[in-house]
Design a protein around this motif. Structure first.
Motif, PDB file in Angstrom:
ATOM      1  N   THR A 324       0.958  -2.038   0.080  1.00 56.45           N
ATOM      2  CA  THR A 324      -0.001   0.073  -0.644  1.00 56.45           C
ATOM      3  C   THR A 324       0.652   1.453  -0.076  1.00 56.45           C
ATOM      4  OG1 THR A 324       0.112   0.261   2.206  1.00 56.45           O
ATOM      5  CG2 THR A 324      -1.748  -1.333   1.158  1.00 56.45           C
ATOM      6  N   ARG A 325       0.361   2.101   0.354  1.00 58.06           N
ATOM      7  CA  ARG A 325       0.822   4.029  -0.137  1.00 58.06           C
ATOM      8  C   ARG A 325       2.805   3.641   1.697  1.00 58.06           C
ATOM      9  NH1 ARG A 325      -1.539   9.924   0.184  1.00 58.06           N
ATOM     10  NH2 ARG A 325       0.421  10.403  -0.141  1.00 58.06           N
ATOM     11  N   TYR A 326       1.778   3.009   2.705  1.00 57.39           N
ATOM     12  CA  TYR A 326       2.544   3.250   3.859  1.00 57.39           C
ATOM     13  C   TYR A 326       3.399   1.876   4.252  1.00 57.39           C
ATOM     14  CZ  TYR A 326       1.653   8.004   3.293  1.00 57.39           C
ATOM     15  OH  TYR A 326       0.834   9.597   3.796  1.00 57.39           O
ATOM     16  N   PHE A 327       2.510   0.479   3.555  1.00 52.79           N
ATOM     17  CA  PHE A 327       3.059  -0.683   3.857  1.00 52.79           C
ATOM     18  C   PHE A 327       3.066  -1.539   2.751  1.00 52.79           C
ATOM     19  CE2 PHE A 327       1.173   1.121   7.901  1.00 52.79           C
ATOM     20  CZ  PHE A 327       0.782   0.130   8.800  1.00 52.79           C
ATOM     21  N   VAL A 328       4.002  -2.502   3.285  1.00 54.23           N
ATOM     22  CA  VAL A 328       4.166  -3.869   2.403  1.00 54.23           C
ATOM     23  C   VAL A 328       3.707  -5.238   3.350  1.00 54.23           C
ATOM     24  CG1 VAL A 328       6.183  -2.750   0.905  1.00 54.23           C
ATOM     25  CG2 VAL A 328       6.246  -4.352   3.423  1.00 54.23           C
ATOM     26  N   PHE A 329       2.957  -5.717   2.661  1.00 53.24           N
ATOM     27  CA  PHE A 329       2.412  -7.531   3.206  1.00 53.24           C
ATOM     28  C   PHE A 329       3.976  -8.263   3.021  1.00 53.24           C
ATOM     29  CE2 PHE A 329       1.001 -11.825   3.781  1.00 53.24           C
ATOM     30  CZ  PHE A 329      -0.027 -11.472   4.792  1.00 53.24           C
ATOM     31  N   THR A 330       4.620  -8.762   4.066  1.00 48.57           N
ATOM     32  CA  THR A 330       5.490  -9.739   3.585  1.00 48.57           C
ATOM     33  C   THR A 330       4.935 -11.117   4.737  1.00 48.57           C
ATOM     34  OG1 THR A 330       7.947 -10.211   3.848  1.00 48.57           O
ATOM     35  CG2 THR A 330       6.870  -9.692   5.070  1.00 48.57           C
ATOM     36  N   THR A 331       5.694 -12.224   4.551  1.00 50.49           N
ATOM     37  CA  THR A 331       6.004 -13.728   5.212  1.00 50.49           C
ATOM     38  C   THR A 331       7.092 -13.694   5.944  1.00 50.49           C
ATOM     39  OG1 THR A 331       3.810 -14.164   4.078  1.00 50.49           O
ATOM     40  CG2 THR A 331       4.883 -15.815   5.292  1.00 50.49           C
ATOM     41  N   PHE A 332       7.716 -13.887   6.714  1.00 50.65           N
ATOM     42  CA  PHE A 332       9.174 -14.458   7.125  1.00 50.65           C
ATOM     43  C   PHE A 332       9.226 -15.172   7.954  1.00 50.65           C
ATOM     44  CE2 PHE A 332      12.558 -13.581   9.533  1.00 50.65           C
ATOM     45  CZ  PHE A 332      13.598 -13.543   8.791  1.00 50.65           C
ATOM     46  N   THR A 333      10.591 -16.027   7.914  1.00 52.86           N
ATOM     47  CA  THR A 333      10.874 -17.348   8.680  1.00 52.86           C
ATOM     48  C   THR A 333      11.652 -17.627   8.860  1.00 52.86           C
ATOM     49  OG1 THR A 333       9.057 -19.226   7.190  1.00 52.86           O
ATOM     50  CG2 THR A 333      10.418 -20.065   8.599  1.00 52.86           C
ATOM     51  N   ASN A 334      12.564 -17.441  10.615  1.00 53.27           N
ATOM     52  CA  ASN A 334      13.042 -17.116  10.790  1.00 53.27           C
ATOM     53  C   ASN A 334      14.307 -18.727  10.875  1.00 53.27           C
ATOM     54  OD1 ASN A 334      12.125 -18.900  13.104  1.00 53.27           O
ATOM     55  ND2 ASN A 334      12.135 -17.615  14.506  1.00 53.27           N
ATOM     56  N   THR A 339       7.303 -19.296  11.263  1.00 49.63           N
ATOM     57  CA  THR A 339       6.812 -18.412  10.384  1.00 49.63           C
ATOM     58  C   THR A 339       5.851 -16.719  10.975  1.00 49.63           C
ATOM     59  OG1 THR A 339       7.230 -19.672   9.087  1.00 49.63           O
ATOM     60  CG2 THR A 339       5.723 -18.186   8.297  1.00 49.63           C
ATOM     61  N   SER A 340       6.428 -16.303  10.638  1.00 48.00           N
ATOM     62  CA  SER A 340       5.687 -14.334  10.986  1.00 48.00           C
ATOM     63  C   SER A 340       5.012 -13.631   9.500  1.00 48.00           C
ATOM     64  CB  SER A 340       6.326 -13.715  11.389  1.00 48.00           C
ATOM     65  OG  SER A 340       7.040 -14.408  13.125  1.00 48.00           O
ATOM     66  N   LYS A 341       4.573 -13.260   9.977  1.00 49.82           N
ATOM     67  CA  LYS A 341       3.650 -12.965   8.237  1.00 49.82           C
ATOM     68  C   LYS A 341       2.434 -11.309   8.762  1.00 49.82           C
ATOM     69  CE  LYS A 341      -0.765 -15.567   7.661  1.00 49.82           C
ATOM     70  NZ  LYS A 341      -1.253 -16.265   7.047  1.00 49.82           N
ATOM     71  N   GLY A 342       2.732 -10.139   8.489  1.00 46.00           N
ATOM     72  CA  GLY A 342       2.161  -8.903   8.757  1.00 46.00           C
ATOM     73  C   GLY A 342       2.515  -7.875   8.077  1.00 46.00           C
TER      74      GLY A 342
END
Length: 352
Positions: A324-334, A339-342
């Motif tokens: 979006t204009r100020y955010f990006v959505f991602t999924t990350f696995t450490n 796994t975290s996403k948001g």
């Protein structure tokens, strides 16, 4: 010479006997409410003082003072003189004495029944008449039949009422005509409106020169005359409050719902445009980013008020699936496989 035979109804002796038993039990039970009183024998006490004066009141020991007279007063008012048998006054006062025992008093109750023989005869006569009356007129049968008859009548009335209700309901169903539900007249005649003024004499959102009034209710069938009256009144109020001058354009906007009117008004005033762009215009670009802040928190929504407890550390590499204009959505696995996403703020990351 003819012999006359006198026949006695066998029910009469039985009724007399039953009446006597009932009377005996009744009077015996009543005698249980008798009261007992006594007079102490104070003859062994001196009636004079040492100086020869008469003693009017004096105390005595109930344990050593014998009973001078003992009386039983029945509920019928009969006063019976009972033998004292050398009893001490204390035996009439303490609950654990022999006199207080029921085995002793029951004898007194039985004797008092026959002392009050007048009342015994009265009850006997009354019970006998009642029993003979019941047997002669078979009131026992009537007592049993009457409730059954009443119940049958009530059931019949209930069935008749149920039948009547069913007939009435059937008649009502036959008289019902199919109807079509119409919208509420009040809703049809109501709309939500506001007035817009445009000109160069006042500053507004994104270079446009606009003043927008508040939302108010108007008639759905409003004609041109009514519209111009509303616009003129709104302009007079705006000139007083906002010093509205040099109006280039003025018009009224009408909407069917308050929400529609409010959203259009926000667009004209530039309110909530960032939120509108963030929540309604996401897109997918698979751009790669690097975290440039010590912590880049995940968010439940592309909104700073929805921050989660999980975050990315400095230098983490992510791929954005939505933006979006100020955010990006991602999924990350450490490295631990968690796994975290948001949504992550763009100010916390940098494209590479």
């Amino acid at each position: 010479m003819e012999k006359k035979t006198i026949q006695v109804d066998s029910n009469i002796p039985k009724s007399i006997l039953i009446g006597f038993v009932f009377a005996l039990l009744t009077v015996f039970i009543i005698q249980h409410f008798s009261t007992f009183s006594y007079i102490p024998n104070t003859s062994n006490l001196s009636n004079y003082t040492s100086d020869g004066k008469i003693i009017l009141n004096q105390e005595y020991d109930t344990r050593t003072t014998p009973v001078g007279a003992l009386y039983q007063t029945t509920p019928f008012g009969t006063k019976i003189d009972l033998p004292t048998n050398g009893m001490m006054c204390s035996e009439l006062l303490f609950d654990d004495s022999d006199f207080k025992k029921y085995s002793n008093k029951v004898v007194l109750y039985v004797k008092s029944v026959f002392t009050d023989y007048k009342y015994l005869l009265l009850f006997w006569f009354g019970y006998t008449l009642i029993i003979l009356f019941f047997k002669r007129y078979r009131l026992k049968v009537l007592i049993l039949i009457l409730p059954i008859s009443m119940i049958s009548c009530e059931n019949k009335i209930v069935r008749e009422k149920g039948l009547t209700t069913a007939i009435q309901a059937d008649t009502i169903v036959q008289n019902i005509q199919p109807t079509t539900s119409l919208p509420d007249i009040e809703t049809m005649q109501k709309r939500y409106s506001f007035v817009v003024f445009e000109g160069d004499a006042f500053l507004s959102y994104e270079g446009q020169k606009k003043v927008v009034t508040g939302i108010f209710e108007t008639d759905a069938l409003m004609n041109k005359d009514e519209e111009y009256k509303i616009i003129d009144e709104a302009q007079q109020k705006a000139m007083i409050n906002l010093e509205l001058k040099h109006v280039d354009k003025r018009y009224i906007l009408n909407f069917d719902s308050y929400a529609e009117a409010s959203e259009r008004r926000e667009i004209l005033l530039g309110i909530n445009q960032n939120k509108r762009n963030e929540e309604q215009q996401p897109f997918d670009n698979n751009q790669e980013y690097t975290v440039i802040q010590p912590k880049a928190y995940f968010h439940q929504k592309p909104n700073q008020n929805s921050r989660k407890d999980t975050y990315l550390l400095y230098g983490a590499k992510i791929i954005a699936s939505d933006e979006t204009r100020y955010f990006v959505f991602t999924t990350f696995t450490n490295t631990d496989g968690v796994t975290s996403k948001g949504w992550v703020l763009k100010t916390d990351i940098e494209a590479y």
